[in-house]
Design a protein around this motif. Structure first.
Motif, PDB file in Angstrom:
ATOM      1  N   SER A  55       1.003 -16.234 -26.126  1.00 39.91           N
ATOM      2  CA  SER A  55       0.639 -17.504 -25.499  1.00 39.91           C
ATOM      3  C   SER A  55       1.152 -18.687 -26.320  1.00 39.91           C
ATOM      4  CB  SER A  55      -0.877 -17.602 -25.327  1.00 39.91           C
ATOM      5  OG  SER A  55      -1.540 -17.530 -26.577  1.00 39.91           O
ATOM      6  N   PHE A  56       1.142 -18.549 -27.654  1.00 43.05           N
ATOM      7  CA  PHE A  56       1.666 -19.617 -28.507  1.00 43.05           C
ATOM      8  C   PHE A  56       3.161 -19.801 -28.275  1.00 43.05           C
ATOM      9  CE2 PHE A  56       3.943 -20.686 -32.438  1.00 43.05           C
ATOM     10  CZ  PHE A  56       3.442 -21.963 -32.667  1.00 43.05           C
ATOM     11  N   GLN A  57       3.917 -18.706 -28.290  1.00 49.77           N
ATOM     12  CA  GLN A  57       5.358 -18.793 -28.083  1.00 49.77           C
ATOM     13  C   GLN A  57       5.678 -19.327 -26.687  1.00 49.77           C
ATOM     14  OE1 GLN A  57       6.729 -14.825 -28.917  1.00 49.77           O
ATOM     15  NE2 GLN A  57       6.393 -15.017 -31.117  1.00 49.77           N
ATOM     16  N   ARG A  58       4.891 -18.905 -25.705  1.00 50.57           N
ATOM     17  CA  ARG A  58       5.093 -19.399 -24.337  1.00 50.57           C
ATOM     18  C   ARG A  58       4.847 -20.903 -24.264  1.00 50.57           C
ATOM     19  NH1 ARG A  58       2.439 -15.651 -22.237  1.00 50.57           N
ATOM     20  NH2 ARG A  58       0.428 -16.671 -21.998  1.00 50.57           N
ATOM     21  N   ARG A  59       3.801 -21.365 -24.924  1.00 50.35           N
ATOM     22  CA  ARG A  59       3.483 -22.797 -24.913  1.00 50.35           C
ATOM     23  C   ARG A  59       4.554 -23.616 -25.636  1.00 50.35           C
ATOM     24  NH1 ARG A  59      -0.921 -22.190 -27.120  1.00 50.35           N
ATOM     25  NH2 ARG A  59      -0.710 -23.185 -29.176  1.00 50.35           N
TER      26      ARG A  59
END
Length: 240
Positions: A55-59
């Motif tokens: 989710s961090f990388q996606r954000r």
């Protein structure tokens, strides 16, 4: 508490556990967004971000595509912006839509984008530097609008050439020396444009080969290095 927005990478973000010791509070964080791409928005409809597991990388990928740096800073209402250029090492490339994106592995993961992309503009090259200079001018203009023109502090901590045992692990010295050399004109340009550049000596920049949460790298430091960079920031902020 001094409200701090971090723009850059884990190089600076990993100092956050000691923030309270210096009266700091992290209020926002943008990573994996080169200043060369931050003001060159790409077309988000070209990307399938559901293919990115983290989710961090996606954000962060979404933010880089949208060029959301200035808006995240404004939304966070920081007192200071603490910035490093570690992720500039990734380079940038032109998106099919005409914007630029940071050349992180998340952008090129299978299924995220069908391509094609233009060639990678590498950190240290003249094309990358020219785009970065334009981005710096645009960021300073944005910060001026937010009342933060004199509140930008560039974390110029050098990459470590040795680990805590004095060893060159994983050929770290060559990579660190290459990055530090390439970074010189970027840091000098920022200083000439009035950015507060915070530097600590090379001898105090020591990487951790054992026990760092992200593993060994020339920008994954021992605790004392993070403390020293925060001491330098605190001294600079106190001077105004």
């Amino acid at each position: 508490m001094t409200r701090v927005f971090i723009y850059g990478s884990c190089m600076t973000r990993d100092s956050e556990p000691w923030f309270k010791n210096f009266g700091f509070e992290m209020v926002g964080y943008v990573a994996r967004q080169s200043l060369a791409s931050a003001f060159r928005k790409a077309d988000g409809s070209e990307y399938n971000l559901s293919k990115i597991q983290s989710s961090f990388q996606r954000r962060m990928t979404k933010g880089d595509i949208e060029g959301n740096l200035r808006f995240e800073i404004q939304r966070s209402e920081p007192d200071v912006v603490f910035w490093d250029i570690c992720d500039e090492r990734l380079g940038v490339k032109k998106s099919h839509s005409g914007g630029f994106i940071t050349h992180s592995r998340d952008h090129v993961a299978e299924g995220v984008h069908p391509g094609p992309f233009g060639p990678v503009l590498k950190f240290g090259g003249d094309d990358h530097y020219a785009l970065w200079e334009r981005g710096l001018t645009e960021m300073l203009t944005s910060l001026d609008r937010y009342g933060l023109a004199n509140k930008l502090y560039l974390n110029a901590t050098p990459w470590a050439v040795v680990d805590e045992f004095g060893r060159d692990h994983n050929e770290q010295t060559a990579a660190a020396e290459s990055f530090n050399s390439a970074a010189e004109r970027y840091l000098d340009l920022a200083w000439r444009k009035g950015v507060n550049v915070i530097a600590i000596p090379q001898a105090t920049a020591i990487s951790r080969s054992e026990g760092h949460q992200w593993g060994p790298a020339p920008f994954h430091y021992v605790d004392s290095t993070y403390l020293r960079m925060l001491e330098a920031l605190g001294e600079a902020v106190a001077k105004g």
